[in-house]
Design a protein around this motif. Sequence first.
Motif, mmCIF file in Angstrom:
data_model
loop_
_atom_site.group_PDB
_atom_site.id
_atom_site.type_symbol
_atom_site.label_atom_id
_atom_site.label_comp_id
_atom_site.label_asym_id
_atom_site.label_seq_id
_atom_site.Cartn_x
_atom_site.Cartn_y
_atom_site.Cartn_z
ATOM 1 N N TYR A 48 -3.551 1.642 -4.689
ATOM 2 C CA TYR A 48 -4.002 0.489 -3.904
ATOM 3 C C TYR A 48 -5.448 0.140 -4.256
ATOM 4 O O TYR A 48 -5.776 -1.026 -4.507
ATOM 5 N N ALA A 49 -6.324 1.138 -4.305
ATOM 6 C CA ALA A 49 -7.726 0.895 -4.622
ATOM 7 C C ALA A 49 -7.882 0.292 -6.015
ATOM 8 O O ALA A 49 -8.665 -0.645 -6.224
ATOM 9 N N THR A 82 -13.780 3.850 -1.574
ATOM 10 C CA THR A 82 -12.421 4.193 -1.169
ATOM 11 C C THR A 82 -12.348 5.605 -0.586
ATOM 12 O O THR A 82 -13.378 6.220 -0.280
ATOM 13 N N SER A 83 -11.155 6.099 -0.401
ATOM 14 C CA SER A 83 -10.934 7.418 0.177
ATOM 15 C C SER A 83 -9.765 8.075 -0.529
ATOM 16 O O SER A 83 -9.160 7.487 -1.436
ATOM 17 N N SER A 122 -9.950 -5.860 -0.847
ATOM 18 C CA SER A 122 -10.152 -4.833 0.174
ATOM 19 C C SER A 122 -11.463 -4.117 -0.101
ATOM 20 O O SER A 122 -11.931 -4.070 -1.253
ATOM 21 N N THR A 153 -19.409 -0.445 4.734
ATOM 22 C CA THR A 153 -19.919 -0.117 3.403
ATOM 23 C C THR A 153 -21.436 -0.173 3.323
ATOM 24 O O THR A 153 -22.015 0.141 2.287
ATOM 25 N N GLN A 159 0.845 -1.194 0.000
ATOM 26 C CA GLN A 159 0.000 0.000 0.000
ATOM 27 C C GLN A 159 0.879 1.242 0.000
ATOM 28 O O GLN A 159 1.741 1.403 0.866
ATOM 29 N N HIS A 212 -11.604 -1.178 -0.320
ATOM 30 C CA HIS A 212 -11.212 -0.103 -1.234
ATOM 31 C C HIS A 212 -11.508 -0.461 -2.686
ATOM 32 O O HIS A 212 -11.454 0.415 -3.557
#
Length: 256
Positions: free
Chosen positions: A148-149, A141-142, A135, A250, A87, A137
Motif C-alpha cells: 500500500y505504501a 509509513t509503518s 496517503s 507527520t 489495502q 503512507h
Amino acid sequence: MSEKIENRIVLITGAAGGIGRATVSLFVERGWRVIGVDRQSFGEDFPVEGLFIQADISEPAQLEGIYEKTRAYTGQLNAVIHNAALQIAKPLIETTAEEWDAVMASNLRSVFLGAKLAYPLLKAAGGGAIVNVSSVHAVATSANIAAYAASKGGLLALTRAMAIEFAPDNIRVNAILPGAVDTPMLRAGLNRGHVGGETIYDRLENLARKTVNGRIGKPEEIAHAIYFLADDTQSSFMTGQALIVDGGATARLSTE
C-alpha cells in the motif's frame, strides 16, 4: 452560502467508501453532477441527477467500460477524483506477488489508465482537474503495509508527471495525502497491530493521541480538501502538488 456553478461534472472512483460518499455529497451540494464508480453497490441514495457505475477499476476492460458509459452520459468532464484503493495489511515477506500486483492494479495502474481515458473529456471541457487520493503512507509509513505504501508513493510521482504533461491543456493534477480518517479501511487496518489496544475503540483512541490535533479525521474533512483541489475557482494556480491532511501527524518527530 455555498457557491454553486451549474453543469460541472465530476467522476469519483471509490464512491461508495467513507471518503468517497462524503465527496459525492459535497460535490452535489456545490451544484456538480456526479458520476460515481465503485466495485460495491452505493445503494439507493445515489444522486438522482448523477450516474453510478458498479465496476472494478483494477480491471482494464472494466475501466474501458466505465468510460464508455461516461461518454454516453456526457461529452466532457470538469474533474476526476481517483479515490478508489485497496489495502493489504501483511508483512512484506508474507505478501504474495499476486497480492502486490492487486494493490498496484487498484491504486496505481488504474490512475494511469483512468487519466488516459479521462484526458479527452477534460480537454473537451477546456481543461479541468485531476485529484489523486494518495496517503501519508507515501511519505511516512509503518510496519506490515508495504504494498500500500509503495503504491501511494508511486502515485505522488505519477501526479507530478501527469501535471507536467497535461498543463498545456489547462488540466491541473494534484494529490491529497489523508492521514488517519475514520473509514472502514482505517478500522480494518488497525488489526495489523501497529497501534495498541484490545478493542477497536481502544486502538482508535490510541491512534488519535498520536496526532497533533489529538483526534482522527472525518471523511467530510478530506472531501473539503479534495473539493479545494478540484475547483478551479479555489486552486487554479496549483498543480503537481501533494496536500497533506493528517491532523499534524507527520509534523511530529517519532522520537519525541
